[in-house]
Design an enzyme around this catalytic site. Structure first.
Site, PDB file in Angstrom:
ATOM      1  N   GLU A  44       0.896  -1.257   0.050  1.00  0.00           N
ATOM      2  CA  GLU A  44      -0.110   0.035   0.026  1.00  0.00           C
ATOM      3  C   GLU A  44       0.865   1.277  -0.081  1.00  0.00           C
ATOM      4  O   GLU A  44       1.678   1.351   0.794  1.00  0.00           O
ATOM      5  CB  GLU A  44      -0.867  -0.024   1.199  1.00  0.00           C
ATOM      6  CG  GLU A  44      -2.036   0.985   1.275  1.00  0.00           C
ATOM      7  CD  GLU A  44      -2.789   1.082   2.398  1.00  0.00           C
ATOM      8  OE1 GLU A  44      -3.744   1.683   2.536  1.00  0.00           O
ATOM      9  OE2 GLU A  44      -2.282   0.416   3.591  1.00  0.00           O
ATOM     10  N   LYS A 118      -9.428   2.632  -3.124  1.00  0.00           N
ATOM     11  CA  LYS A 118      -9.629   1.982  -1.921  1.00  0.00           C
ATOM     12  C   LYS A 118     -11.255   2.419  -1.366  1.00  0.00           C
ATOM     13  O   LYS A 118     -11.307   3.588  -1.487  1.00  0.00           O
ATOM     14  CB  LYS A 118      -8.786   2.489  -0.873  1.00  0.00           C
ATOM     15  CG  LYS A 118      -8.998   1.596   0.690  1.00  0.00           C
ATOM     16  CD  LYS A 118      -7.649   2.104   1.436  1.00  0.00           C
ATOM     17  CE  LYS A 118      -7.660   1.375   2.777  1.00  0.00           C
ATOM     18  NZ  LYS A 118      -6.570   1.778   3.570  1.00  0.00           N
ATOM     19  N   CYS A 155      -6.017  -3.122   1.848  1.00  0.00           N
ATOM     20  CA  CYS A 155      -5.722  -3.010   3.259  1.00  0.00           C
ATOM     21  C   CYS A 155      -6.927  -3.164   4.067  1.00  0.00           C
ATOM     22  O   CYS A 155      -7.512  -4.280   4.052  1.00  0.00           O
ATOM     23  CB  CYS A 155      -5.075  -1.762   3.694  1.00  0.00           C
ATOM     24  SG  CYS A 155      -4.257  -1.960   5.357  1.00  0.00           S
TER      25      CYS A 155
END
Length: 280
Positions: A44, A118, A155
């Protein structure tokens, strides 16, 4: 002949500056290519520290456009050089005030295929991401690459089963999950959630975590990155928990169809009964 894809991932320590961080990942990618890898993914916001341990406006300086910023442009050149598909997670600025936690997907010939942003943005101690990022707004794209159909989930997303499922419904064979997660917060979940998602959705997952401590906080990023197959089994050993590492593994994509015929989870879905899942 088996449909085997040699895939790679990198878990890395922060070097202290973007230039050396990008250069280090280039060398890992070249080494993966020398080992025969055809696809690689990074952690990330790979070209920066995990600055979300603090809430300070100075850290907007890590953001760049996608795909026309310097890092993705350089990674496109690297993809052409190595002949690999590359998953490139960066801090994206779309326009003034519009920032996203993003991963670019680049094909083996250097073509920019698109990006994932994300969806789920945490705001807890040591992970102050809402200060920096808007929630993703590009859906759950799956990219047709030289090695197969690749998706991305970033994540904190991994705690939400809905996105894993949508990636499966969209045809993903391999999902890269670049992360920055710390030992005290979620270590016991790390080898539970992604294998469970691989089983539930019957595809391969590459789970990537940072490693080491960085200057902006106390988070102890514990590595232990891995590939997991559609049966929930690790493909080879996981990476260690303290040092930088390149993993290269052979993924037999024929296993996806074998498992889907055997377990038939997609056949037995009941979307007609799931209306309550999307009520606010």
């Amino acid at each position: 002949m088996a449909n085997v894809v040699r895939a790679a991932l990198v878990q890395a320590t922060w070097t202290g500056d973007t230039a050396s961080m990008v250069a280090k990942h280039e060398e890992h990618a070249r080494e993966a290519a020398r080992q025969g890898a055809k696809v690689i993914g990074f952690q990330e916001v790979f070209n920066a520290p995990y600055f979300c341990q603090v809430q300070e406006p100075e850290h907007y300086r890590w953001a760049e456009p996608v795909p026309d910023g310097p890092t993705v442009t350089r990674m496109r050149e690297l993809a052409r050089e190595t002949g690999m598909v590359i998953v490139v997670p960066v801090f994206e600025v779309e326009q003034s005030g519009f920032y996203f936690n993003t991963a670019a997907v680049i094909d083996a010939d250097g073509t920019f295929l698109g990006k994932y942003r994300k969806h789920h943005i945490p705001q807890v101690k040591g992970f102050w991401e809402k200060y920096y990022f808007k929630p993703g707004n590009l859906g759950w794209p799956v990219f047709d690459t030289a090695v197969g159909r690749i998706g991305v989930y970033i994540c904190y997303d991994r705690h939400f089963p809905e996105g894993w499922r949508q990636l499966g419904l969209n045809g993903a064979q391999l999902v890269y999950n670049p992360s920055a997660t710390s030992r005290g917060l979620s270590a016991y979940l790390w080898q539970l959630e992604q294998p469970a998602a691989a089983v539930a959705n019957e595809y391969f997952i590459a789970a990537i975590n940072r490693v080491g401590q960085e200057e902006y906080g106390d988070n102890d990023f514990y590595g232990t990155s891995y590939f997991v197959d559609p049966r929930g089994q690790f493909v080879g050993e996981t990476a260690g928990d303290k040092t930088e590492e390149l993993l290269v593994r052979d993924l037999d994509f024929d296993l996806i169809e074998e498992v889907r015929q055997q377990w038939a989870f997609y056949r037995d879905r009941r979307p007609d009964a799931y209306e309550g899942l999307v009520r606010p």
